[in-house]
Design a protein around this motif. Structure first.
Motif, PDB file in Angstrom:
ATOM      1  N   SER A   1      72.336  77.648  54.917  1.00 37.74           N
ATOM      2  CA  SER A   1      71.332  76.680  54.500  1.00 37.74           C
ATOM      3  C   SER A   1      71.376  76.627  52.982  1.00 37.74           C
ATOM      4  O   SER A   1      71.073  77.610  52.300  1.00 37.74           O
ATOM      5  CB  SER A   1      69.934  77.086  54.956  1.00 37.74           C
TER       6      SER A   1
ATOM      7  N   LYS B   1      72.280  73.347  56.799  1.00 39.17           N
ATOM      8  CA  LYS B   1      70.884  73.046  57.157  1.00 39.17           C
ATOM      9  C   LYS B   1      70.466  73.838  58.395  1.00 39.17           C
ATOM     10  O   LYS B   1      69.664  73.353  59.198  1.00 39.17           O
ATOM     11  CB  LYS B   1      70.660  71.531  57.370  1.00 39.17           C
TER      12      LYS B   1
ATOM     13  N   GLU C   1      83.671  66.754  44.763  1.00 40.33           N
ATOM     14  CA  GLU C   1      82.807  66.257  45.828  1.00 40.33           C
ATOM     15  C   GLU C   1      83.221  64.841  46.162  1.00 40.33           C
ATOM     16  O   GLU C   1      83.036  63.920  45.368  1.00 40.33           O
ATOM     17  CB  GLU C   1      81.326  66.284  45.431  1.00 40.33           C
TER      18      GLU C   1
ATOM     19  N   ARG D   1      72.665  65.634  38.720  1.00 39.59           N
ATOM     20  CA  ARG D   1      72.162  66.874  39.338  1.00 39.59           C
ATOM     21  C   ARG D   1      73.053  68.053  38.951  1.00 39.59           C
ATOM     22  O   ARG D   1      72.594  69.161  38.699  1.00 39.59           O
ATOM     23  CB  ARG D   1      72.091  66.731  40.861  1.00 39.59           C
TER      24      ARG D   1
ATOM     25  N   GLY E   1      68.539  62.364  52.862  1.00 41.44           N
ATOM     26  CA  GLY E   1      68.164  62.149  51.456  1.00 41.44           C
ATOM     27  C   GLY E   1      67.780  60.699  51.237  1.00 41.44           C
ATOM     28  O   GLY E   1      68.319  59.804  51.884  1.00 41.44           O
TER      29      GLY E   1
ATOM     30  N   ASN F   1      62.744  67.114  52.187  1.00 42.43           N
ATOM     31  CA  ASN F   1      62.154  66.477  51.001  1.00 42.43           C
ATOM     32  C   ASN F   1      62.671  65.049  50.881  1.00 42.43           C
ATOM     33  O   ASN F   1      63.499  64.745  50.047  1.00 42.43           O
ATOM     34  CB  ASN F   1      62.420  67.282  49.728  1.00 42.43           C
TER      35      ASN F   1
ATOM     36  N   LYS G   1      70.272  57.228  49.502  1.00 40.74           N
ATOM     37  CA  LYS G   1      71.428  56.538  50.083  1.00 40.74           C
ATOM     38  C   LYS G   1      71.505  55.048  49.782  1.00 40.74           C
ATOM     39  O   LYS G   1      72.578  54.505  49.535  1.00 40.74           O
ATOM     40  CB  LYS G   1      71.468  56.796  51.594  1.00 40.74           C
TER      41      LYS G   1
ATOM     42  N   PRO H   1      77.601  61.161  54.612  1.00 44.02           N
ATOM     43  CA  PRO H   1      76.601  61.039  53.541  1.00 44.02           C
ATOM     44  C   PRO H   1      75.391  61.946  53.854  1.00 44.02           C
ATOM     45  O   PRO H   1      74.905  61.964  54.975  1.00 44.02           O
ATOM     46  CB  PRO H   1      76.200  59.564  53.600  1.00 44.02           C
TER      47      PRO H   1
HETATM   48  N1  LIG Z   1      66.438  71.450  55.167  1.00 43.76           N
HETATM   49  C1  LIG Z   1      67.559  71.369  54.452  1.00 43.76           C
HETATM   50  N2  LIG Z   1      67.805  70.250  53.707  1.00 43.76           N
HETATM   51  C2  LIG Z   1      68.961  70.224  53.005  1.00 43.76           C
HETATM   52  C3  LIG Z   1      69.905  71.277  52.999  1.00 43.76           C
HETATM   53  N3  LIG Z   1      70.958  70.913  52.197  1.00 43.76           N
HETATM   54  C4  LIG Z   1      70.662  69.680  51.721  1.00 43.76           C
HETATM   55  N4  LIG Z   1      69.458  69.265  52.192  1.00 43.76           N
HETATM   56  C5  LIG Z   1      68.800  67.979  51.960  1.00 43.76           C
HETATM   57  O1  LIG Z   1      69.639  66.949  52.460  1.00 43.76           O
HETATM   58  C6  LIG Z   1      69.528  65.772  51.643  1.00 43.76           C
HETATM   59  C7  LIG Z   1      70.901  65.337  51.159  1.00 43.76           C
HETATM   60  O2  LIG Z   1      71.456  66.357  50.360  1.00 43.76           O
HETATM   61  P1  LIG Z   1      72.620  66.094  49.298  1.00 43.76           P
HETATM   62  O3  LIG Z   1      73.020  67.400  48.728  1.00 43.76           O
HETATM   63  O4  LIG Z   1      72.229  65.022  48.349  1.00 43.76           O
HETATM   64  O5  LIG Z   1      73.783  65.551  50.264  1.00 43.76           O
HETATM   65  P2  LIG Z   1      75.234  65.052  49.866  1.00 43.76           P
HETATM   66  O6  LIG Z   1      76.174  65.469  50.949  1.00 43.76           O
HETATM   67  O7  LIG Z   1      75.599  65.479  48.519  1.00 43.76           O
HETATM   68  O8  LIG Z   1      75.035  63.444  49.920  1.00 43.76           O
HETATM   69  P3  LIG Z   1      76.071  62.327  49.398  1.00 43.76           P
HETATM   70  O9  LIG Z   1      76.643  62.779  48.103  1.00 43.76           O
HETATM   71  O10 LIG Z   1      75.239  61.093  49.244  1.00 43.76           O
HETATM   72  O11 LIG Z   1      77.112  62.182  50.470  1.00 43.76           O
HETATM   73  C8  LIG Z   1      68.576  66.138  50.512  1.00 43.76           C
HETATM   74  O12 LIG Z   1      67.294  65.681  50.877  1.00 43.76           O
HETATM   75  C9  LIG Z   1      68.610  67.657  50.491  1.00 43.76           C
HETATM   76  O13 LIG Z   1      67.435  68.215  50.013  1.00 43.76           O
HETATM   77  C10 LIG Z   1      69.610  72.444  53.799  1.00 43.76           C
HETATM   78  O14 LIG Z   1      70.372  73.431  53.887  1.00 43.76           O
HETATM   79  N5  LIG Z   1      68.436  72.435  54.516  1.00 43.76           N
END
Ligand SMILES: Nc1nc2c(ncn2[C@@H]2O[C@H](COP(=O)(O)OP(=O)(O)OP(=O)(O)O)[C@@H](O)[C@H]2O)c(=O)[nH]1
Ligand SMILES: Nc1nc2c(ncn2[C@@H]2O[C@H](COP(=O)(O)OP(=O)(O)OP(=O)(O)O)[C@@H](O)[C@H]2O)c(=O)[nH]1
Ligand SMILES: [Mg+2]
Ligand SMILES: [Mg+2]
Ligand SMILES: [Zn+2]
Ligand SMILES: [Zn+2]
Lengths: 211, 211
Positions: free
Chosen positions: B189, B158, B110, B68, A137, A166, A140, B32
């Protein structure tokens, strides 16, 4: 608490060691799995004949990363931090006396995968390199600002995966600049080799600046 | 230092609050960018009409994640930890008295993106869910063992990216079982929706067990 004060004194001592011998030390920091070890493997295989390198590895447990580095032929020391969440200058000091790096060497320190705690601990390095993966993402730099504020270079790794995620490179850079206007960027893929030339040129400049 | 002792007392108090009101609390932990917020967005959009949910967000800086979550219509509180690398039970206690969750609610916490420090801090949760992304490498359960040892469920997220990375699901599971023989797994995913049914069924069982 004087933990940071004590660490800064130890970091100063390390820096004295490094500068005295013309050694360039780098502190590689990132989230777990952003590609620090993969980048080191690719780098060491390319420059091992022109530049004497050493690696200090930091992880909670295992010697997995040190084993991968040793397989390239590079001398490496593994530090296991147990419950600890970061490397500190005293650990590096002890590792340095184990490795005994030659003058003008390049010492890579791969920190524990953690975007928070290592930001507060100076290790005596010449430069700190933060690595983010396009799979994590682009937000960060703003969410974990201290690490980007204290880094000179931000590597955007795994750009071979950009078509499948993305992630906006422009947004990530803008966020990092918001936190640290001076930070530089290199976009690369440690597995495909894209952008490695730029990274090796950056390293070369840093090493030449140490002499 | 009695930091952990004090935290455990506060966690016990939270757990009393939760059990008294039949509330199910979950602690989501990961590196992260593993996908915690994305998973929560997808989950909340699906279950918001059958289950009253609340979210407590933990980050060093910004309200990005809370924004979000709020966009899904769910009540959320953002905790900014500043230089802090984890949420603790006292922070959760204060957030709970802000959110005032209804009886029988589902509260998602979270945590700060960090595979090390949050492992030591019980928040009073009913279950801890560790999320790893297939883009991070399959060695994380061994290299960051404390987090997997203290989790009941490991989500492998993912999986839509599996064709593009060298991640072995079997190896990751074997490593996690080495550290914690009881840990369960769900492969999913959060963006494509694959595996979400299994996750929602797991959640449902947990909530029903609380009544
Ligand atoms: N391809 C893919 N991308 C994913 C998936 N889940 C999350 N992402 C991508 O991974 C990135 C980080 O996702 P977040 O949900 O913000 O991750 P997070 O664990 O909440 O991050 P922090 O709160 O900063 O620790 C983003 O660009 C999402 O679109 C998935 O299942 N597949
Ligand atoms: N597609 C792709 N995968 C990469 C790249 N760099 C690293 N990887 C993969 O990312 C995963 C993690 O890489 P590592 O080099 O072990 O990451 P690390 O930052 O050293 O991890 P820790 O030491 O545990 O924090 C592995 O599966 C690598 O193959 C890249 O540029 N592109
Ligand atoms: Mg590594
Ligand atoms: Mg998040
Ligand atoms: Zn920490
Ligand atoms: Zn209370």
């Amino acid at each position: 608490r004087d933990i940071l004060g004590k660490n800064n004194r130890s970091a100063k001592h390390n820096r004295f060691h490094f500068e005295e011998a013309g050694i360039t030390a780098l502190n590689l920091v990132s989230s777990p799995g952003s590609g620090k070890t993969t980048l080191l493997e690719a780098t060491l295989k390319t420059i091992k004949h022109q530049q004497h390198c050493y690696v200090i590895e930091g992880d909670q447990q295992t010697t997995h990363d040190a084993d991968r580095i040793a397989a390239t032929g590079c001398e490496v020391v593994q530090i296991n931090t147990g419950k600890g969440c970061h490397l500190d200058a005293e650990m590096i000091h002890r590792a340095l006396h184990q490795l005994n790096p030659q003058p003008h060497a390049l010492v890579f320190i791969e920190n524990v995968g953690n975007l928070v705690c290592p930001a507060m601990f100076d290790l005596g390095e010449k430069a700190r390199v933060a690595i983010i993966s396009v799979t994590e993402g682009d937000d960060k730099p703003l969410k974990y600002p201290d690490m980007f504020e204290s880094s000179q270079l931000c590597i955007i790794n795994k750009i071979d995966l950009l078509p499948y995620v993305n992630f906006s490179v422009a947004r990530a850079k803008a966020f990092a600049h918001q936190v640290n206007p001076k930070i530089e960027f290199i976009e690369l893929s440690a597995t495909s080799g894209q952008g490695m030339d730029e990274w090796l040129a950056w390293l070369n400049n840093l090493v030449n600046a140490s002499h």
